[in-house]
Design a protein around this motif. Structure first.
Motif, PDB file in Angstrom:
ATOM      1  N   ALA A   1       0.866  -1.179   0.000  1.00  0.00           N
ATOM      2  CA  ALA A   1       0.000   0.000   0.000  1.00  0.00           C
ATOM      3  C   ALA A   1       0.901   1.227   0.000  1.00  0.00           C
ATOM      4  CB  ALA A   1      -0.907  -0.002   1.216  1.00  0.00           C
ATOM      5  N   VAL A   2       0.408   2.319  -0.566  1.00  0.00           N
ATOM      6  CA  VAL A   2       1.171   3.553  -0.661  1.00  0.00           C
ATOM      7  C   VAL A   2       0.488   4.618   0.188  1.00  0.00           C
ATOM      8  CG1 VAL A   2       2.103   5.300  -2.230  1.00  0.00           C
ATOM      9  CG2 VAL A   2       1.866   2.928  -3.006  1.00  0.00           C
ATOM     10  N   VAL A   3       1.292   5.343   0.964  1.00  0.00           N
ATOM     11  CA  VAL A   3       0.795   6.438   1.792  1.00  0.00           C
ATOM     12  C   VAL A   3       1.528   7.702   1.359  1.00  0.00           C
ATOM     13  CG1 VAL A   3       0.457   7.309   4.130  1.00  0.00           C
ATOM     14  CG2 VAL A   3       0.518   4.841   3.729  1.00  0.00           C
ATOM     15  N   PHE A   4       0.788   8.734   0.953  1.00  0.00           N
ATOM     16  CA  PHE A   4       1.372  10.019   0.576  1.00  0.00           C
ATOM     17  C   PHE A   4       1.481  10.894   1.820  1.00  0.00           C
ATOM     18  CE2 PHE A   4      -0.564  10.028  -3.995  1.00  0.00           C
ATOM     19  CZ  PHE A   4       0.330   9.051  -4.380  1.00  0.00           C
ATOM     20  N   GLY A   5       2.570  11.626   1.953  1.00  0.00           N
ATOM     21  CA  GLY A   5       2.760  12.522   3.082  1.00  0.00           C
ATOM     22  C   GLY A   5       1.688  13.581   3.188  1.00  0.00           C
ATOM     23  N   GLU A   6       1.173  14.030   2.050  1.00  0.00           N
ATOM     24  CA  GLU A   6       0.153  15.073   2.064  1.00  0.00           C
ATOM     25  C   GLU A   6      -1.250  14.528   2.316  1.00  0.00           C
ATOM     26  OE1 GLU A   6       0.983  14.051  -2.281  1.00  0.00           O
ATOM     27  OE2 GLU A   6       2.119  14.222  -0.433  1.00  0.00           O
ATOM     28  N   GLU A   7      -1.417  13.213   2.286  1.00  0.00           N
ATOM     29  CA  GLU A   7      -2.698  12.569   2.593  1.00  0.00           C
ATOM     30  C   GLU A   7      -2.444  11.322   3.441  1.00  0.00           C
ATOM     31  OE1 GLU A   7      -5.888  12.986  -0.740  1.00  0.00           O
ATOM     32  OE2 GLU A   7      -4.002  12.416  -1.701  1.00  0.00           O
ATOM     33  N   PRO A   8      -1.991  11.510   4.683  1.00  0.00           N
ATOM     34  CA  PRO A   8      -1.600  10.354   5.495  1.00  0.00           C
ATOM     35  C   PRO A   8      -2.762   9.526   6.039  1.00  0.00           C
ATOM     36  CG  PRO A   8      -1.388  12.362   6.764  1.00  0.00           C
ATOM     37  CD  PRO A   8      -1.750  12.769   5.363  1.00  0.00           C
TER      38      PRO A   8
ATOM     39  N   ARG B   1      -3.404   3.684  -0.582  1.00  0.00           N
ATOM     40  CA  ARG B   1      -3.690   3.452  -1.995  1.00  0.00           C
ATOM     41  C   ARG B   1      -2.987   2.179  -2.464  1.00  0.00           C
ATOM     42  NH1 ARG B   1      -3.243   9.138  -1.802  1.00  0.00           N
ATOM     43  NH2 ARG B   1      -4.753  10.229  -3.095  1.00  0.00           N
ATOM     44  N   CYS B   2      -3.587   1.533  -3.454  1.00  0.00           N
ATOM     45  CA  CYS B   2      -2.884   0.440  -4.126  1.00  0.00           C
ATOM     46  C   CYS B   2      -1.867   1.083  -5.072  1.00  0.00           C
ATOM     47  CB  CYS B   2      -3.878  -0.445  -4.895  1.00  0.00           C
ATOM     48  SG  CYS B   2      -4.604   0.327  -6.362  1.00  0.00           S
ATOM     49  N   GLY B   3      -0.940   0.312  -5.576  1.00  0.00           N
ATOM     50  CA  GLY B   3       0.093   0.837  -6.462  1.00  0.00           C
ATOM     51  C   GLY B   3      -0.440   1.558  -7.692  1.00  0.00           C
ATOM     52  N   PRO B   4      -1.360   0.932  -8.462  1.00  0.00           N
ATOM     53  CA  PRO B   4      -1.873   1.615  -9.652  1.00  0.00           C
ATOM     54  C   PRO B   4      -2.603   2.926  -9.335  1.00  0.00           C
ATOM     55  CG  PRO B   4      -2.282  -0.736  -9.826  1.00  0.00           C
ATOM     56  CD  PRO B   4      -1.774  -0.486  -8.431  1.00  0.00           C
ATOM     57  N   CYS B   5      -3.371   2.957  -8.262  1.00  0.00           N
ATOM     58  CA  CYS B   5      -4.082   4.197  -7.902  1.00  0.00           C
ATOM     59  C   CYS B   5      -3.098   5.272  -7.439  1.00  0.00           C
ATOM     60  CB  CYS B   5      -5.142   3.934  -6.836  1.00  0.00           C
ATOM     61  SG  CYS B   5      -6.591   3.050  -7.479  1.00  0.00           S
TER      62      CYS B   5
ATOM     63  N   PHE C   1      -0.015   5.547  -8.514  1.00  0.00           N
ATOM     64  CA  PHE C   1       0.649   6.010  -9.730  1.00  0.00           C
ATOM     65  C   PHE C   1      -0.245   7.014 -10.461  1.00  0.00           C
ATOM     66  CE2 PHE C   1       1.651   5.663 -14.256  1.00  0.00           C
ATOM     67  CZ  PHE C   1       3.002   5.968 -14.238  1.00  0.00           C
ATOM     68  N   GLU C   2      -1.529   6.686 -10.559  1.00  0.00           N
ATOM     69  CA  GLU C   2      -2.482   7.570 -11.242  1.00  0.00           C
ATOM     70  C   GLU C   2      -2.597   8.917 -10.516  1.00  0.00           C
ATOM     71  OE1 GLU C   2      -7.226   7.511 -11.927  1.00  0.00           O
ATOM     72  OE2 GLU C   2      -6.154   5.704 -12.547  1.00  0.00           O
TER      73      GLU C   2
ATOM     74  N   GLY D   1      -0.330  10.292  -8.730  1.00  0.00           N
ATOM     75  CA  GLY D   1       0.979  10.923  -8.641  1.00  0.00           C
ATOM     76  C   GLY D   1       1.145  12.177  -9.466  1.00  0.00           C
ATOM     77  N   ALA D   2       0.482  12.264 -10.604  1.00  0.00           N
ATOM     78  CA  ALA D   2       0.626  13.429 -11.477  1.00  0.00           C
ATOM     79  C   ALA D   2       0.061  14.700 -10.850  1.00  0.00           C
ATOM     80  CB  ALA D   2      -0.059  13.163 -12.814  1.00  0.00           C
ATOM     81  N   ASP D   3      -0.883  14.550  -9.934  1.00  0.00           N
ATOM     82  CA  ASP D   3      -1.543  15.705  -9.327  1.00  0.00           C
ATOM     83  C   ASP D   3      -1.069  15.973  -7.901  1.00  0.00           C
ATOM     84  OD1 ASP D   3      -3.137  16.031 -11.622  1.00  0.00           O
ATOM     85  OD2 ASP D   3      -4.545  14.529 -10.896  1.00  0.00           O
ATOM     86  N   ARG D   4       0.039  15.386  -7.507  1.00  0.00           N
ATOM     87  CA  ARG D   4       0.488  15.550  -6.130  1.00  0.00           C
ATOM     88  C   ARG D   4       0.909  16.971  -5.834  1.00  0.00           C
ATOM     89  NH1 ARG D   4       3.983  10.844  -3.710  1.00  0.00           N
ATOM     90  NH2 ARG D   4       3.643  12.155  -1.902  1.00  0.00           N
ATOM     91  N   ARG D   5       0.743  17.327  -4.562  1.00  0.00           N
ATOM     92  CA  ARG D   5       1.128  18.644  -4.072  1.00  0.00           C
ATOM     93  C   ARG D   5       2.244  18.463  -3.061  1.00  0.00           C
ATOM     94  NH1 ARG D   5      -2.386  21.919  -6.193  1.00  0.00           N
ATOM     95  NH2 ARG D   5      -2.298  23.729  -4.859  1.00  0.00           N
TER      96      ARG D   5
END
Length: 134
Positions: free
Chosen positions: A71-78, A82-86, A88-89, A91-95
Motif C-alpha cells: 500500500a502507498v501512503v502520501f505525506g500530504e494525505e496520510p 492506496r494500491c500501487g496503480p491508484c 501512480f495515477e 501521482g501526477a496531481d500531487r502537491r
C-alpha cells in the motif's frame, strides 16, 4: 492457538513485493528501508497521522487493497492507503507534502519502504531548498 503461518507468508510476500516495487520505481538498490534507529521526521509524522486516522475510524482504504499487498501512503494525505496503480495515477496531481503547493516535474521525492507499506513525500523546490539549508 491459531495457526498464522498463511498470514505470515502473505505478509512476507507483500514485503518482498514492496521492495521489488521500490527497485522498479527508483532503480535497483536505490530504495530505502526504514531503520528503527534512523527514521526521518516526515516518516514519523505520517505514521502518527495514519495511526490517528485508524483510531478514529477515518482511514480511507483503496478498494483494490483486498489482500496483504503493498500500500502507498502520501505525506500530504496520510489518512489514505492506496494500491500501487491508484497511487501512480494520483501521482501526477500531487502537491508539496509541506506547503501544499503544486510540485511539478522539479519535485524532490523521497520514498521509504517499511514492511508492506511505501511512504512517499513530494517537496516543491522552495521547501526542498529550505530543508537543505538545515
Amino acid at each position: 492457538m491459531k495457526d498464522t503461518t498463511a498470514l505470515e507468508d502473505q505478509f512476507q510476500a507483500a514485503s518482498a513485493h514492496t521492495s521489488a516495487r521500490l527497485d522498479a520505481v527508483l532503480g535497483p538498490g536505490r530504495g530505502r528501508s526504514a531503520s528503527l534507529l534512523d527514521l526521518p521526521d516526515w516518516f514519523k509524522a505520517i505514521v502518527a497521522s495514519l495511526h490517528e486516522a485508524r483510531g478514529r475510524g477515518g482511514l480511507l482504504v483503496c478498494a483494490h487493497l483486498t489482500s496483504p499487498a503493498p500500500a502507498v501512503v502520501f505525506g500530504e494525505e496520510p489518512d489514505r492507503l492506496r494500491c500501487g496503480p491508484c497511487a501512480f495515477e494520483a501521482g501526477a496531481d500531487r502537491r508539496c507534502s509541506r506547503c501544499g503547493n503544486p510540485t511539478g516535474p522539479e519535485a524532490a521525492r523521497d520514498v521509504l519502504g517499511y514492511e508492506s507499506l511505501l511512504f512517499s513525500i513530494h517537496l516543491c523546490p522552495s521547501c526542498k531548498q529550505q530543508e537543505n539549508a538545515f
